[in-house]
Design a protein around this motif. Structure first.
Motif, mmCIF file in Angstrom:
data_model
loop_
_atom_site.group_PDB
_atom_site.id
_atom_site.type_symbol
_atom_site.label_atom_id
_atom_site.label_comp_id
_atom_site.label_asym_id
_atom_site.label_seq_id
_atom_site.Cartn_x
_atom_site.Cartn_y
_atom_site.Cartn_z
ATOM 1 N N ARG A 52 0.796 -1.344 -0.021
ATOM 2 C CA ARG A 52 0.073 0.058 0.177
ATOM 3 C C ARG A 52 0.727 1.177 0.137
ATOM 4 N NH1 ARG A 52 -2.966 0.085 5.187
ATOM 5 N NH2 ARG A 52 -1.128 -1.219 5.882
ATOM 6 N N LEU A 53 0.330 2.257 -0.517
ATOM 7 C CA LEU A 53 0.800 3.685 -0.438
ATOM 8 C C LEU A 53 0.266 4.474 0.449
ATOM 9 C CD1 LEU A 53 2.884 6.021 -1.241
ATOM 10 C CD2 LEU A 53 1.402 6.432 -3.069
ATOM 11 N N MET A 54 0.456 4.903 1.652
ATOM 12 C CA MET A 54 -0.098 5.458 2.594
ATOM 13 C C MET A 54 0.429 7.063 2.685
ATOM 14 S SD MET A 54 -0.487 2.761 5.884
ATOM 15 C CE MET A 54 1.058 3.036 6.209
ATOM 16 N N ILE A 55 -0.730 7.947 2.250
ATOM 17 C CA ILE A 55 -0.273 9.353 2.556
ATOM 18 C C ILE A 55 -1.116 10.021 3.656
ATOM 19 C CG2 ILE A 55 -0.173 11.448 1.392
ATOM 20 C CD1 ILE A 55 -0.269 9.868 -1.181
ATOM 21 N N ASP A 56 -0.329 10.535 4.754
ATOM 22 C CA ASP A 56 -0.742 10.961 5.886
ATOM 23 C C ASP A 56 -0.701 12.732 5.954
ATOM 24 O OD1 ASP A 56 -1.713 8.762 7.327
ATOM 25 O OD2 ASP A 56 0.038 8.273 7.543
ATOM 26 N N SER A 57 -1.399 13.277 6.290
ATOM 27 C CA SER A 57 -1.339 14.920 6.543
ATOM 28 C C SER A 57 0.031 15.129 7.368
ATOM 29 C CB SER A 57 -2.508 15.565 6.879
ATOM 30 O OG SER A 57 -2.849 15.401 8.476
ATOM 31 N N ALA A 58 0.534 16.140 7.109
ATOM 32 C CA ALA A 58 1.669 16.429 8.015
ATOM 33 C C ALA A 58 1.359 16.812 9.394
ATOM 34 C CB ALA A 58 2.423 17.444 7.393
ATOM 35 N N ALA A 59 -0.084 17.437 9.650
ATOM 36 C CA ALA A 59 -0.573 17.781 10.802
ATOM 37 C C ALA A 59 -0.744 16.527 11.667
ATOM 38 C CB ALA A 59 -1.675 18.784 10.406
ATOM 39 N N LEU A 60 -1.355 15.557 10.952
ATOM 40 C CA LEU A 60 -1.583 14.236 11.578
ATOM 41 C C LEU A 60 -0.257 13.547 12.165
ATOM 42 C CD1 LEU A 60 -3.390 11.884 12.464
ATOM 43 C CD2 LEU A 60 -3.249 11.010 10.305
ATOM 44 N N MET A 61 0.506 13.460 11.134
ATOM 45 C CA MET A 61 1.854 12.845 11.814
ATOM 46 C C MET A 61 2.600 13.873 12.887
ATOM 47 S SD MET A 61 2.112 10.245 10.211
ATOM 48 C CE MET A 61 3.542 9.830 11.072
ATOM 49 N N GLU A 62 2.446 14.894 12.969
ATOM 50 C CA GLU A 62 3.025 16.063 13.844
ATOM 51 C C GLU A 62 2.208 15.647 15.268
ATOM 52 O OE1 GLU A 62 4.459 20.375 15.045
ATOM 53 O OE2 GLU A 62 3.479 20.051 13.112
ATOM 54 N N LYS A 63 1.114 15.273 15.153
ATOM 55 C CA LYS A 63 0.124 15.208 16.372
ATOM 56 C C LYS A 63 0.408 13.840 16.806
ATOM 57 C CE LYS A 63 -4.267 15.736 15.813
ATOM 58 N NZ LYS A 63 -5.617 15.774 15.559
ATOM 59 N N LEU A 64 0.635 12.740 15.757
ATOM 60 C CA LEU A 64 1.065 11.243 16.245
ATOM 61 C C LEU A 64 2.445 11.001 16.920
ATOM 62 C CD1 LEU A 64 -0.732 9.326 13.524
ATOM 63 C CD2 LEU A 64 -1.458 9.658 15.742
ATOM 64 N N THR A 65 3.607 12.039 16.351
ATOM 65 C CA THR A 65 4.791 11.771 16.697
ATOM 66 C C THR A 65 5.561 12.758 17.852
ATOM 67 O OG1 THR A 65 5.749 12.994 14.719
ATOM 68 C CG2 THR A 65 5.187 10.473 14.571
ATOM 69 N N GLY A 66 4.794 14.042 17.448
ATOM 70 C CA GLY A 66 5.148 14.949 18.424
ATOM 71 C C GLY A 66 6.022 15.809 17.828
ATOM 72 N N GLU A 67 6.610 15.777 16.427
ATOM 73 C CA GLU A 67 7.237 16.505 15.894
ATOM 74 C C GLU A 67 6.940 16.588 14.242
ATOM 75 O OE1 GLU A 67 11.476 15.039 15.404
ATOM 76 O OE2 GLU A 67 10.686 13.041 15.433
ATOM 77 N N ALA A 68 7.290 17.827 13.665
ATOM 78 C CA ALA A 68 6.792 17.786 12.280
ATOM 79 C C ALA A 68 7.806 16.993 11.417
ATOM 80 C CB ALA A 68 7.404 19.053 11.775
ATOM 81 N N PRO A 69 7.127 16.313 10.495
ATOM 82 C CA PRO A 69 7.749 15.306 9.430
ATOM 83 C C PRO A 69 8.705 15.909 8.872
ATOM 84 C CG PRO A 69 5.394 15.760 8.865
ATOM 85 C CD PRO A 69 5.608 16.503 10.272
ATOM 86 N N ARG A 70 9.572 15.389 8.243
ATOM 87 C CA ARG A 70 10.750 15.958 7.363
ATOM 88 C C ARG A 70 10.708 14.725 6.172
ATOM 89 N NH1 ARG A 70 12.117 16.808 12.197
ATOM 90 N NH2 ARG A 70 13.771 15.133 12.449
ATOM 91 N N ALA A 71 10.679 15.340 5.064
ATOM 92 C CA ALA A 71 11.011 14.280 4.029
ATOM 93 C C ALA A 71 12.540 13.921 3.943
ATOM 94 C CB ALA A 71 10.608 14.601 2.644
ATOM 95 N N PRO A 72 12.928 12.451 3.655
ATOM 96 C CA PRO A 72 14.315 11.982 3.822
ATOM 97 C C PRO A 72 15.129 12.348 2.765
ATOM 98 C CG PRO A 72 12.871 10.289 3.214
ATOM 99 C CD PRO A 72 11.918 11.558 3.442
ATOM 100 N N ASN A 73 16.481 12.778 2.895
ATOM 101 C CA ASN A 73 17.311 13.151 1.626
ATOM 102 C C ASN A 73 18.201 11.933 1.337
ATOM 103 O OD1 ASN A 73 19.308 12.965 3.831
ATOM 104 N ND2 ASN A 73 19.968 15.080 3.302
ATOM 105 N N HIS A 74 17.875 10.637 1.991
ATOM 106 C CA HIS A 74 18.739 9.414 1.749
ATOM 107 C C HIS A 74 17.789 8.234 1.608
ATOM 108 C CE1 HIS A 74 17.599 9.437 6.213
ATOM 109 N NE2 HIS A 74 17.873 8.327 5.861
ATOM 110 N N ALA A 75 16.525 8.197 1.550
ATOM 111 C CA ALA A 75 15.697 7.281 1.390
ATOM 112 C C ALA A 75 14.603 7.661 0.210
ATOM 113 C CB ALA A 75 15.111 6.836 2.567
ATOM 114 N N SER A 76 14.249 6.640 -0.438
ATOM 115 C CA SER A 76 13.149 6.625 -1.502
ATOM 116 C C SER A 76 12.550 5.420 -1.723
ATOM 117 C CB SER A 76 13.971 7.449 -2.733
ATOM 118 O OG SER A 76 14.726 6.350 -3.226
ATOM 119 N N PHE A 77 11.786 5.318 -2.858
ATOM 120 C CA PHE A 77 11.136 4.117 -3.302
ATOM 121 C C PHE A 77 11.006 4.026 -4.712
ATOM 122 C CE2 PHE A 77 7.346 6.686 -2.123
ATOM 123 C CZ PHE A 77 6.328 6.642 -3.283
#
Length: 131
Positions: A52-77
């Motif tokens: 599956r491809l799952m796309i979560d809002s940045a706001a939801l991820m910040e609420k769940l993890t306690g920090e703003a999400p940052r896209a990786p610069n070393h990982a991809s698919f």
């Protein structure tokens, strides 16, 4: 004990609608039967046996993890395309839609047509096809 299986790849997005545009350009279907769409989480139609491809809002991820999400610069698919011409066509469509092509299509020394594109939040997606 059973062997774990890759079930999902997850990214976050500051603009879910814009993310859907990008991933639709790569062939994902957010309208068909089996797609899940809510305000904070979307999943396109899943082919049998495919992750599956799952796309979560940045706001939801910040609420769940306690920090703003940052896209990786070393990982991809990576997305396997049908042909080298399809790699070129997908990269061109992504550029025409205003998204970034980080690495223009090229014939890699390992025998693939290869390109790297980036969604609006900085997630990298490799496009490739055997030469």
């Amino acid at each position: 004990m059973g062997k774990p299986v890759l079930d999902a790849v997850a990214v976050s997005a500051h603009d879910i609608e814009r993310a859907k545009v990008f991933y639709t350009l790569l062939g994902f279907d957010f309208e068909g039967e089996g797609a899940f769409v809510s305000e904070d989480h979307v999943e396109p139609v899943r082919d049998d046996g495919a992750p599956r491809l799952m796309i979560d809002s940045a706001a939801l991820m910040e609420k769940l993890t306690g920090e703003a999400p940052r896209a990786p610069n070393h990982a991809s698919f990576a997305m396997l395309c049908d042909s080298p011409a399809d790699v070129d066509a997908h990269a061109a469509a992504i550029a025409a839609a205003g998204f970034t092509v980080l690495v223009a299509p090229w014939d890699a020394f390992w025998g693939q047509r290869y390109a790297t594109v980036m969604d609006a939040d900085g997630y990298r997606v490799d496009l490739f096809a055997p030469l």
